[in-house]
Design a protein around this motif. Structure first.
Motif, PDB file in Angstrom:
ATOM      1  N   MET A 140      17.199  18.271  60.598  1.00  0.00           N
ATOM      2  CA  MET A 140      16.980  18.384  62.013  1.00  0.00           C
ATOM      3  C   MET A 140      15.827  19.368  62.256  1.00  0.00           C
ATOM      4  SD  MET A 140      19.749  19.651  64.717  1.00  0.00           S
ATOM      5  CE  MET A 140      19.734  18.927  66.295  1.00  0.00           C
ATOM      6  N   ASN A 141      14.876  18.982  63.044  1.00  0.00           N
ATOM      7  CA  ASN A 141      13.749  19.848  63.351  1.00  0.00           C
ATOM      8  C   ASN A 141      14.130  20.850  64.429  1.00  0.00           C
ATOM      9  OD1 ASN A 141      12.035  18.596  61.544  1.00  0.00           O
ATOM     10  ND2 ASN A 141      11.374  17.074  63.029  1.00  0.00           N
ATOM     11  N   SER A 142      13.645  22.081  64.263  1.00  0.00           N
ATOM     12  CA  SER A 142      13.936  23.143  65.204  1.00  0.00           C
ATOM     13  C   SER A 142      12.724  24.050  65.279  1.00  0.00           C
ATOM     14  CB  SER A 142      15.159  23.936  64.729  1.00  0.00           C
ATOM     15  OG  SER A 142      15.349  25.070  65.517  1.00  0.00           O
ATOM     16  N   SER A 143      12.583  24.758  66.394  1.00  0.00           N
ATOM     17  CA  SER A 143      11.471  25.689  66.511  1.00  0.00           C
ATOM     18  C   SER A 143      11.819  27.047  65.909  1.00  0.00           C
ATOM     19  CB  SER A 143      11.071  25.856  67.970  1.00  0.00           C
ATOM     20  OG  SER A 143      12.173  26.326  68.716  1.00  0.00           O
ATOM     21  N   ILE A 144      13.090  27.264  65.576  1.00  0.00           N
ATOM     22  CA  ILE A 144      13.529  28.530  65.003  1.00  0.00           C
ATOM     23  C   ILE A 144      13.665  28.428  63.479  1.00  0.00           C
ATOM     24  CG2 ILE A 144      15.379  30.245  64.998  1.00  0.00           C
ATOM     25  CD1 ILE A 144      13.907  30.266  67.595  1.00  0.00           C
ATOM     26  N   TYR A 145      14.193  27.320  62.978  1.00  0.00           N
ATOM     27  CA  TYR A 145      14.434  27.147  61.539  1.00  0.00           C
ATOM     28  C   TYR A 145      13.576  26.024  60.973  1.00  0.00           C
ATOM     29  CZ  TYR A 145      18.620  29.956  62.167  1.00  0.00           C
ATOM     30  OH  TYR A 145      19.476  30.964  62.461  1.00  0.00           O
ATOM     31  N   LYS A 146      13.136  26.225  59.721  1.00  0.00           N
ATOM     32  CA  LYS A 146      12.449  25.160  58.995  1.00  0.00           C
ATOM     33  C   LYS A 146      13.492  24.191  58.440  1.00  0.00           C
ATOM     34  CE  LYS A 146       8.815  28.232  57.454  1.00  0.00           C
ATOM     35  NZ  LYS A 146       8.270  28.956  56.305  1.00  0.00           N
ATOM     36  N   ARG A 147      13.070  22.982  58.265  1.00  0.00           N
ATOM     37  CA  ARG A 147      13.990  21.968  57.765  1.00  0.00           C
ATOM     38  C   ARG A 147      14.272  22.181  56.286  1.00  0.00           C
ATOM     39  NH1 ARG A 147      12.461  15.872  58.786  1.00  0.00           N
ATOM     40  NH2 ARG A 147      12.002  15.650  56.615  1.00  0.00           N
ATOM     41  N   GLN A 148      15.506  21.938  55.872  1.00  0.00           N
ATOM     42  CA  GLN A 148      15.919  22.078  54.487  1.00  0.00           C
ATOM     43  C   GLN A 148      16.168  20.689  53.907  1.00  0.00           C
ATOM     44  OE1 GLN A 148      19.490  24.349  54.091  1.00  0.00           O
ATOM     45  NE2 GLN A 148      19.064  24.875  51.972  1.00  0.00           N
ATOM     46  N   ASN A 149      15.569  20.413  52.772  1.00  0.00           N
ATOM     47  CA  ASN A 149      15.704  19.110  52.128  1.00  0.00           C
ATOM     48  C   ASN A 149      16.651  19.202  50.945  1.00  0.00           C
ATOM     49  OD1 ASN A 149      13.824  17.873  53.836  1.00  0.00           O
ATOM     50  ND2 ASN A 149      12.133  18.606  52.566  1.00  0.00           N
ATOM     51  N   GLN A 150      17.566  18.229  50.862  1.00  0.00           N
ATOM     52  CA  GLN A 150      18.457  18.136  49.710  1.00  0.00           C
ATOM     53  C   GLN A 150      17.939  17.036  48.793  1.00  0.00           C
ATOM     54  OE1 GLN A 150      22.338  17.339  51.259  1.00  0.00           O
ATOM     55  NE2 GLN A 150      22.768  19.506  51.624  1.00  0.00           N
ATOM     56  N   HIS A 151      17.841  17.368  47.510  1.00  0.00           N
ATOM     57  CA  HIS A 151      17.405  16.392  46.513  1.00  0.00           C
ATOM     58  C   HIS A 151      18.645  15.893  45.785  1.00  0.00           C
ATOM     59  CE1 HIS A 151      13.166  17.473  47.126  1.00  0.00           C
ATOM     60  NE2 HIS A 151      13.660  18.677  47.362  1.00  0.00           N
ATOM     61  N   ILE A 152      18.888  14.610  45.936  1.00  0.00           N
ATOM     62  CA  ILE A 152      20.116  14.007  45.438  1.00  0.00           C
ATOM     63  C   ILE A 152      19.820  13.210  44.178  1.00  0.00           C
ATOM     64  CG2 ILE A 152      21.974  12.386  46.003  1.00  0.00           C
ATOM     65  CD1 ILE A 152      21.538  13.178  48.934  1.00  0.00           C
ATOM     66  N   CYS A 153      20.695  13.332  43.201  1.00  0.00           N
ATOM     67  CA  CYS A 153      20.562  12.608  41.940  1.00  0.00           C
ATOM     68  C   CYS A 153      20.764  11.116  42.201  1.00  0.00           C
ATOM     69  CB  CYS A 153      21.595  13.117  40.943  1.00  0.00           C
ATOM     70  SG  CYS A 153      21.582  12.213  39.372  1.00  0.00           S
ATOM     71  N   PRO A 154      19.815  10.260  41.751  1.00  0.00           N
ATOM     72  CA  PRO A 154      19.960   8.816  41.996  1.00  0.00           C
ATOM     73  C   PRO A 154      21.062   8.171  41.161  1.00  0.00           C
ATOM     74  CG  PRO A 154      17.995   9.257  40.692  1.00  0.00           C
ATOM     75  CD  PRO A 154      18.567  10.581  41.087  1.00  0.00           C
ATOM     76  N   ILE A 155      21.516   8.830  40.131  1.00  0.00           N
ATOM     77  CA  ILE A 155      22.537   8.255  39.261  1.00  0.00           C
ATOM     78  C   ILE A 155      23.942   8.573  39.771  1.00  0.00           C
ATOM     79  CG2 ILE A 155      23.486   8.270  36.912  1.00  0.00           C
ATOM     80  CD1 ILE A 155      20.598   8.904  35.975  1.00  0.00           C
ATOM     81  N   CYS A 156      24.210   9.854  40.015  1.00  0.00           N
ATOM     82  CA  CYS A 156      25.578  10.242  40.379  1.00  0.00           C
ATOM     83  C   CYS A 156      25.747  10.571  41.857  1.00  0.00           C
ATOM     84  CB  CYS A 156      26.036  11.419  39.528  1.00  0.00           C
ATOM     85  SG  CYS A 156      25.079  12.922  39.769  1.00  0.00           S
ATOM     86  N   GLY A 157      24.661  10.774  42.589  1.00  0.00           N
ATOM     87  CA  GLY A 157      24.749  11.048  44.011  1.00  0.00           C
ATOM     88  C   GLY A 157      25.077  12.486  44.375  1.00  0.00           C
ATOM     89  N   VAL A 158      24.993  13.394  43.431  1.00  0.00           N
ATOM     90  CA  VAL A 158      25.288  14.808  43.673  1.00  0.00           C
ATOM     91  C   VAL A 158      23.993  15.520  44.057  1.00  0.00           C
ATOM     92  CG1 VAL A 158      26.110  16.939  42.577  1.00  0.00           C
ATOM     93  CG2 VAL A 158      27.218  14.776  42.074  1.00  0.00           C
ATOM     94  N   THR A 159      24.093  16.492  44.948  1.00  0.00           N
ATOM     95  CA  THR A 159      22.921  17.281  45.326  1.00  0.00           C
ATOM     96  C   THR A 159      22.502  18.138  44.139  1.00  0.00           C
ATOM     97  OG1 THR A 159      23.657  17.368  47.619  1.00  0.00           O
ATOM     98  CG2 THR A 159      22.029  19.003  46.932  1.00  0.00           C
ATOM     99  N   MET A 160      21.258  17.923  43.677  1.00  0.00           N
ATOM    100  CA  MET A 160      20.763  18.671  42.519  1.00  0.00           C
ATOM    101  C   MET A 160      20.244  20.038  42.942  1.00  0.00           C
ATOM    102  SD  MET A 160      18.828  15.752  40.295  1.00  0.00           S
ATOM    103  CE  MET A 160      17.578  15.449  41.530  1.00  0.00           C
ATOM    104  N   TYR A 161      19.425  20.073  43.987  1.00  0.00           N
ATOM    105  CA  TYR A 161      18.879  21.327  44.485  1.00  0.00           C
ATOM    106  C   TYR A 161      18.385  21.126  45.898  1.00  0.00           C
ATOM    107  CZ  TYR A 161      14.423  19.226  43.077  1.00  0.00           C
ATOM    108  OH  TYR A 161      13.362  18.376  42.937  1.00  0.00           O
TER     109      TYR A 161
END
Length: 99
Positions: A1-22
């Motif tokens: 979600m875009n905001s003027s106070i916070y930068k957006r945070q991206n989650q990188h998800i493993c394509p094999i197991c679907g777990v958030t890697m970082y």
């Protein structure tokens, strides 16, 4: 979600197991830093002003001036720590803060 106070945070998800890697990104924007630090400065100034006025029985203007002096000192120490790596403990040691 875009905001003027916070930068957006991206989650990188493993394509094999679907777990958030970082996660990357996130944090405060420039406007967020200005808002956060302004509110913190007002709270520090107000707390010191009211505390000194009650403790030492000073007038409104004298306690406000004392609070402003304390706020300037705290600001100088914060800037020295944040941007130059200077710590209060290095005042009491014989080492230089950048070594």
């Amino acid at each position: 979600m875009n905001s003027s106070i916070y930068k957006r945070q991206n989650q990188h998800i493993c394509p094999i197991c679907g777990v958030t890697m970082y996660e990357t990104g996130g944090g405060l924007t420039v406007l967020g830093n200005i808002v956060f630090h302004s509110v913190a400065a007002f709270i520090i100034w107000f707390a010191v002003t009211v505390g000194v006025q009650e403790l030492l029985n000073l007038s409104n203007s004298a306690s406000a001036n004392f609070g402003l002096v304390i706020l300037v000192l705290v600001t100088i120490l914060y800037i020295a720590k944040r941007f130059f790596g200077f710590a209060i403990s290095s005042l009491f040691k014989n080492r230089k803060p950048w070594q």
